[in-house]
Every structure is written in C-alpha cells, then in structure tokens.
Design an enzyme around this catalytic site. Sequence first.
Site, PDB file in Angstrom:
ATOM      1  N   SER A  76      38.764  38.846  48.970  1.00  0.00           N
ATOM      2  CA  SER A  76      38.065  37.608  48.591  1.00  0.00           C
ATOM      3  C   SER A  76      37.488  36.989  49.867  1.00  0.00           C
ATOM      4  CB  SER A  76      39.088  36.645  47.982  1.00  0.00           C
ATOM      5  OG  SER A  76      38.545  35.352  47.833  1.00  0.00           O
ATOM      6  N   TYR A 123      47.347  32.076  47.669  1.00  0.00           N
ATOM      7  CA  TYR A 123      46.199  32.964  47.412  1.00  0.00           C
ATOM      8  C   TYR A 123      45.557  33.385  48.739  1.00  0.00           C
ATOM      9  CZ  TYR A 123      41.933  34.667  45.085  1.00  0.00           C
ATOM     10  OH  TYR A 123      40.891  35.452  44.626  1.00  0.00           O
TER      11      TYR A 123
HETATM   12  N1  LIG Z   1      36.396  35.266  40.190  1.00  0.00           N
HETATM   13  C1  LIG Z   1      36.360  34.857  41.447  1.00  0.00           C
HETATM   14  O1  LIG Z   1      35.819  33.785  41.762  1.00  0.00           O
HETATM   15  C2  LIG Z   1      36.962  35.735  42.516  1.00  0.00           C
HETATM   16  C3  LIG Z   1      36.567  35.536  43.856  1.00  0.00           C
HETATM   17  C4  LIG Z   1      37.100  36.367  44.844  1.00  0.00           C
HETATM   18  C5  LIG Z   1      37.994  37.359  44.505  1.00  0.00           C
HETATM   19  N2  LIG Z   1      38.362  37.528  43.185  1.00  0.00           N
HETATM   20  C6  LIG Z   1      39.312  38.591  42.873  1.00  0.00           C
HETATM   21  O2  LIG Z   1      38.760  39.455  41.889  1.00  0.00           O
HETATM   22  C7  LIG Z   1      39.829  40.182  41.269  1.00  0.00           C
HETATM   23  C8  LIG Z   1      39.602  40.247  39.779  1.00  0.00           C
HETATM   24  O3  LIG Z   1      39.819  38.959  39.218  1.00  0.00           O
HETATM   25  P1  LIG Z   1      38.791  38.300  38.199  1.00  0.00           P
HETATM   26  O4  LIG Z   1      38.046  37.278  38.957  1.00  0.00           O
HETATM   27  O5  LIG Z   1      38.062  39.337  37.457  1.00  0.00           O
HETATM   28  O6  LIG Z   1      39.813  37.491  37.243  1.00  0.00           O
HETATM   29  P2  LIG Z   1      40.278  37.782  35.743  1.00  0.00           P
HETATM   30  O7  LIG Z   1      41.387  36.818  35.483  1.00  0.00           O
HETATM   31  O8  LIG Z   1      39.106  37.741  34.839  1.00  0.00           O
HETATM   32  O9  LIG Z   1      40.847  39.261  35.794  1.00  0.00           O
HETATM   33  C9  LIG Z   1      42.073  39.574  36.416  1.00  0.00           C
HETATM   34  C10 LIG Z   1      42.775  40.657  35.605  1.00  0.00           C
HETATM   35  O10 LIG Z   1      44.019  40.982  36.256  1.00  0.00           O
HETATM   36  C11 LIG Z   1      45.011  41.151  35.236  1.00  0.00           C
HETATM   37  N3  LIG Z   1      46.366  40.951  35.758  1.00  0.00           N
HETATM   38  C12 LIG Z   1      46.974  39.778  36.065  1.00  0.00           C
HETATM   39  N4  LIG Z   1      48.238  40.000  36.454  1.00  0.00           N
HETATM   40  C13 LIG Z   1      48.436  41.341  36.411  1.00  0.00           C
HETATM   41  C14 LIG Z   1      49.541  42.182  36.712  1.00  0.00           C
HETATM   42  N5  LIG Z   1      50.715  41.688  37.133  1.00  0.00           N
HETATM   43  N6  LIG Z   1      49.402  43.513  36.546  1.00  0.00           N
HETATM   44  C15 LIG Z   1      48.233  44.029  36.096  1.00  0.00           C
HETATM   45  N7  LIG Z   1      47.163  43.296  35.791  1.00  0.00           N
HETATM   46  C16 LIG Z   1      47.262  41.955  35.950  1.00  0.00           C
HETATM   47  C17 LIG Z   1      44.633  40.103  34.204  1.00  0.00           C
HETATM   48  O11 LIG Z   1      45.254  40.365  32.944  1.00  0.00           O
HETATM   49  C18 LIG Z   1      43.130  40.212  34.178  1.00  0.00           C
HETATM   50  O12 LIG Z   1      42.715  41.177  33.236  1.00  0.00           O
HETATM   51  C19 LIG Z   1      41.114  39.464  41.687  1.00  0.00           C
HETATM   52  O13 LIG Z   1      41.767  40.211  42.700  1.00  0.00           O
HETATM   53  C20 LIG Z   1      40.615  38.142  42.242  1.00  0.00           C
HETATM   54  O14 LIG Z   1      41.505  37.580  43.161  1.00  0.00           O
HETATM   55  C21 LIG Z   1      37.853  36.740  42.205  1.00  0.00           C
END
Ligand SMILES: NC(=O)c1ccc[n+]([C@@H]2O[C@H](COP(=O)([O-])OP(=O)(O)OC[C@H]3O[C@@H](n4cnc5c(N)ncnc54)[C@H](O)[C@@H]3O)[C@@H](O)[C@H]2O)c1
Length: 282
Positions: A144, A157
């Site tokens: 991130s 985080y």
């Molecule tokens: N959306 C943003 O603004 C953003 C920015 C930077 C980084 N990220 C990163 O992107 C990645 C994806 O997240 P996203 O934004 O798509 O969010 P999201 O919540 O839409 O998806 C995250 C997924 O991870 C799954 N998950 C949660 N706990 C889990 C576990 N213990 N085991 C297996 N699966 C699990 C959830 O069920 C979900 O399907 C993450 O690592 C997040 O930190 C997101």
Amino acid sequence: MQDFQNKVAVITGGGSGLGRELALCCAARGMKLVLGDVDEAGMQETLRLVDTAHPGTESVTMRLDVSRLEQVEELAALSKSRFGGAHLIFNNAGVSVNGPIWQSTVHDWDWVLGVNLYGVVWGIKAFTPMLIEQNEGHIINTASAAGWLNGPSSGIYNVSKTSVVAISETLALDLRDAQANVGVTVLCPAFFPTGIHQSDRNRPADKAETVEKSEVSLKRAAALKYAVEHGRIPAADIAEMTLKAVENNQFYVFPHRKIKQLIKLRAEAADREEGVFDSMNP
Ligand SMILES: NC(=O)c1ccc[n+]([C@@H]2O[C@H](COP(=O)([O-])OP(=O)(O)OC[C@H]3O[C@@H](n4cnc5c(N)ncnc54)[C@H](O)[C@@H]3O)[C@@H](O)[C@H]2O)c1
C-alpha cells in the site's frame, strides 16, 4: 513472466475488490484460477463474473484464513494437485482497523498483522519452493502507499504494509542470490474503491475486542471511508497495471503517481531531521 496462457494464478482475497479484479484480468489472459478467501460467497460471485466474461476458465476455490500457515500450505497443495503447480501468486488478502496506537487491543494487532503480514509471509513460505522448482513464476505482494507514508489512526495497518514492502524487497534479493527464475512485484496503491473500509465484516469472533471509537477515531474512519469510496482509479485498472508490471518484470508499482512525490518529500524531511512528516499536509 510473459506468457500466461494455461498458467495458474493463485489469488488470496479473491472474493472482493482488487482480488476479484485480478481474477478477471488473469482469466482474460487464459489463466486457471485458484482463489483463497474467508468469504466463500464472495469467491463464488467472483467465479460467476469470471464465467460470464471468460467462459470456460478453469478454477477452484478454498475457504481459508491466510493468517494460518497450515491453511495456506493446503492452498498450495490444492493448486499442485488440481493444476500441477502455480505461477502467479497474489498475496493480496488484507484488512484494516483504526484508532490511536495506545488504545489498539491485542486482538486488533493479532487480526491485522495476522492477515496483512503473516498472510504474505505464509504465502511466500508455502509457494516459493514450488516456483523455484518449476523454474518459473512471479510473486505479487499487495502492500500500500501506507507501506511508505504513515497517516494517523492507522498504526497497525501502516506497520503491516511497511513490513510487506520490506519482505518483498528482501525476497527479491534472496531470489536473486539463489539465481531463481522467480520474479517479485510489490504493489503500493493509495485509496481506491473496494470493501477495505468494511473489513470488520470478516473479523473473526475470537479476535473481536477492539478500540472503543473516540470522536477523533470516528472522524478518521469517516475520512478513510470517503477516501476509499472516492478513489479515482478503479480496482479493475489497478489489477491491469499489476499484470502489466508482472509482464515487464517490474518490482515497484505505484498506480497513484502522487505517492512517489510524497515519498520524496518524506525523505527530504528526514534528511532535514525535522518534526514528523505528515503526508496529509506535506
Ligand atoms: N482499497 C484500498 O484503498 C487499498 C489501498 C491500498 C492497499 N489495499 C490493499 O489491497 C488488498 C485488497 O483489499 P481490497 O481493497 O480489495 O479490500 P476488500 O475488502 O474488498 O478485499 C479484501 C479481501 O480479503 C479477504 N480476507 C479478509 N481476511 C481474510 C483472511 N483472514 N483470509 C483470507 N482472506 C481474507 C476478504 O474477505 C476480502 O475478500 C489489501 O491487502 C489491502 O490492504 C487497498
């Protein structure tokens, strides 16, 4: 890696957000899919979308918690037994929690580091030997902008994502030392629209104890929700940029250009040995 046809993509967090879009991008390139997530219904929805857009895509899902090594090892065994191996490993599952660090609970730390940090560590541990043996593969870790810039109210985080950047850099160097034909990419996006601000939906009951929200925390959480929902780059575009980075064997991926500028400003502030750098008010 450049030729993805009939290769195998393993995607944790494949039931929502970025993981779902990565699945669609990989299916568009003729890949087979291995999805792992705590959310079985979310994965089934991903497969429904994949099947509509790219009929005939071979796939398998496993309900798992990435914070558990034995479950991630089972995912690797499933990929091997079903499809003969694995090629692109997306260590992508992630969750977030807010609150001042001194108020964060043991459960907050266990939960977020379990998913965001250990989930990546176990993904590397379970899959890298297979990729080295195949002499082909690429590991993509979702970090991130928070891996570089430490905003308030997101201490756990920030720690988790800083660690993902550190692990990814070290992994790339270790693989180089081992002369392994395995690439590494670390993805460092700023906010983009997904379900990340509703991470509590998948929080396990045995790690439920969390910060009682103060007024400041509630404001920060609302700002985070707004930033995620109003992120300018859709998850689909970030997924496509990520696949292009793999094709080009590119290590760092910053989909939001402004982040690189802020990292430079942070380095300059450190160089001047001043007060703490605030990326929200640089
Ligand atoms: N959306 C943003 O603004 C953003 C920015 C930077 C980084 N990220 C990163 O992107 C990645 C994806 O997240 P996203 O934004 O798509 O969010 P999201 O919540 O839409 O998806 C995250 C997924 O991870 C799954 N998950 C949660 N706990 C889990 C576990 N213990 N085991 C297996 N699966 C699990 C959830 O069920 C979900 O399907 C993450 O690592 C997040 O930190 C997101």
